[in-house]
Scaffold this active site. Sequence first.
Site, PDB file in Angstrom:
ATOM      1  CE  LYS A  48      -3.949   2.219   2.440  1.00 27.69           C
ATOM      2  NZ  LYS A  48      -3.267   3.671   2.103  1.00 27.69           N
ATOM      3  CG  PHE A 120      -2.978   0.356  -8.223  1.00 27.92           C
ATOM      4  CD1 PHE A 120      -4.399   0.459  -8.506  1.00 27.92           C
ATOM      5  CD2 PHE A 120      -2.279   1.224  -7.611  1.00 27.92           C
ATOM      6  CE1 PHE A 120      -5.103   1.736  -7.915  1.00 27.92           C
ATOM      7  CE2 PHE A 120      -2.937   2.224  -6.852  1.00 27.92           C
ATOM      8  CZ  PHE A 120      -4.308   2.626  -7.094  1.00 27.92           C
ATOM      9  NE  ARG A 190     -15.259   2.893   1.169  1.00 29.83           N
ATOM     10  CZ  ARG A 190     -14.109   3.340   1.030  1.00 29.83           C
ATOM     11  NH1 ARG A 190     -13.096   2.522   1.269  1.00 29.83           N
ATOM     12  NH2 ARG A 190     -13.787   4.659   1.134  1.00 29.83           N
ATOM     13  CE  LYS A 196      -8.712   1.079   4.395  1.00 31.78           C
ATOM     14  NZ  LYS A 196      -8.829   2.712   4.359  1.00 31.78           N
TER      15      LYS A 196
END
Length: 281
Positions: A48, A120, A190, A196
């Site tokens: 991350k 990404f 979302r 994460k």
Amino acid sequence: MQLVMEQYLGVALALASVAAVAAPAPALILAQTASAQVDPAPYLVSEKLDGVRAYWDGQQLWTRGGLRIAAPAWFTQKLPAQALDGELWMGRGRFEVLSGAVRRAEPGDAAWRLISYRVFELPGAAGSFEQRAQRLRELVQQARFEGLHWVPQERLADTTALQRRLAEVLAAGGEGLMLHRADAAYQTGRSDALLKLKPVEDAEAVVIGYETGKGRFAGQTGALKVRDEQGRVFSVGSGLSQAQRRSPPPLGSAVTVRWRGTTSSGMPRFATLWRLREPGL
């Protein structure tokens, strides 16, 4: 009242310095928080990055909030002519310097020589995430631009391997891992297709009020009242500097808060102000 007006003026000036052009916020995929015991087998895992999320529409860079990023022409001219999603990055622990460089209306050439675009995702592309990641790697290799990188994705067999990788990233100064389902079609919003994993949770929030300080903070701001992206309203009393207690961030300010765990009602526990964010970044 005069102080509040001056604070609002400061926010307006900061907005103007980010970019002269704004657009509707791009529809991007957003991550949910992973359980520490998540099985990584169905996912591709990457570090991350603590950067500024940036969407490339094939011609222009935009922030997650829909503000135009004034990148130098020599930088954008070398990017592929198709949509990309990633992070502008200067390295671990350099978010504040990066943010200052990115929000300038006139890009600083020296600063942008230190910024890379770490991509990404291929917005709107067909196929699974694993297939898109491979295509992304090929695009970056074809571009042959030192400012453009693909974010390496790896398979991890089990939770032991996942925790080992997390520990390596944290020891190197990183902040966590991202897990993207390898078989997921492209989607926005979302989603549990993107997770994460971090030792400390954080979220973006907006300042909606203040609580008066007591004891050694009497006559100052004791805590900020904030609302996060989930609509939760809670107080943030730790992490404020003395200057911020005397002159707190104005109402409407974007902040990032951190906490460890939640209460039985799902509210962040021991919330701490981590940093201020420019609106739109």
